[in-house]
Design a protein around this motif. Structure first.
Motif, short mmCIF file in Angstrom:
data_model
loop_
_atom_site.label_atom_id
_atom_site.label_comp_id
_atom_site.label_asym_id
_atom_site.label_seq_id
_atom_site.Cartn_x
_atom_site.Cartn_y
_atom_site.Cartn_z
N ASP A 22 6.58 -7.82 -51.03
CA ASP A 22 5.73 -7.44 -50.15
C ASP A 22 5.24 -5.91 -50.02
OD1 ASP A 22 3.73 -7.83 -47.85
OD2 ASP A 22 4.94 -9.55 -47.39
N THR A 23 4.41 -5.28 -49.24
CA THR A 23 4.12 -3.89 -49.34
C THR A 23 5.12 -3.23 -48.52
OG1 THR A 23 2.93 -4.19 -47.11
CG2 THR A 23 1.57 -4.53 -49.01
N GLU B 52 4.54 -0.69 -46.38
CA GLU B 52 4.13 -0.83 -45.01
C GLU B 52 4.83 -1.83 -44.27
OE1 GLU B 52 1.81 1.42 -47.65
OE2 GLU B 52 1.79 -0.80 -47.63
#
Length: 152
Positions: free
Chosen positions: A24-25, A27
């Motif tokens: 996933d990112t 962030e």
């Protein structure tokens, strides 16, 4: 003697190397690592795999029968579940899934460690509930994997 050597070589090849899964990112990972309380009426589940033992193996993880994702070394997942209920965290193993039942309280985060263990033919996996401090320290060093991608 030759059979023992071949069996050892096969076992070593299964437990070495390095599996990877979609990530996933950064962030989203940073946000999850703030360890904020879950949304009202929910509990947070951090499911992680921090060991490099069995690095070539990927193992599925489910919460209440729903695919959360496929693990690899040094990753974690974050999932919110309904608070005040018992939830089943499962992982695939050599012959059948291994399950952990966790009774949750709303507003709390829980940490579940998935670990690889030796099997008769291939490495298996198991899950265990760990205390909050241990879980936070482990997750802080890991990357967030993308949810919903399982092999089965």
């Amino acid at each position: 003697m030759k059979k023992i050597f071949i069996a050892t070589a096969v076992a070593a090849s299964l437990l070495s190397g390095c599996a990877s899964v979609p990530m996933d990112t950064p962030e989203k990972a940073a946000l999850a690592k703030q360890f904020n309380p879950p949304t009202e009426g929910h509990s947070g589940l951090y499911i992680y795999r921090d060991s490099v033992f069995g690095a070539a193996l990927k193992k599925d993880v489910w919460v209440d029968g729903k695919c959360i994702g496929e693990t690899a070394p040094k990753i974690f997942f974050y999932e919110e579940v309904t608070g005040g209920e018992e939830h089943q965290i499962s992982t695939e193993s050599e012959f059948s899934p291994n399950d952990l039942l966790v009774k949750t309280e709303s507003g709390k985060n829980y940490f579940v460690n998935q670990y690889i263990k030796m099997g008769a033919f291939v490495g298996g996996a198991n899950v265990e509930l760990v205390d909050e401090n241990t879980g936070k320290q482990a997750v802080a060093k890991l990357d967030l994997a993308m949810k919903g991608i399982c092999s089965k």
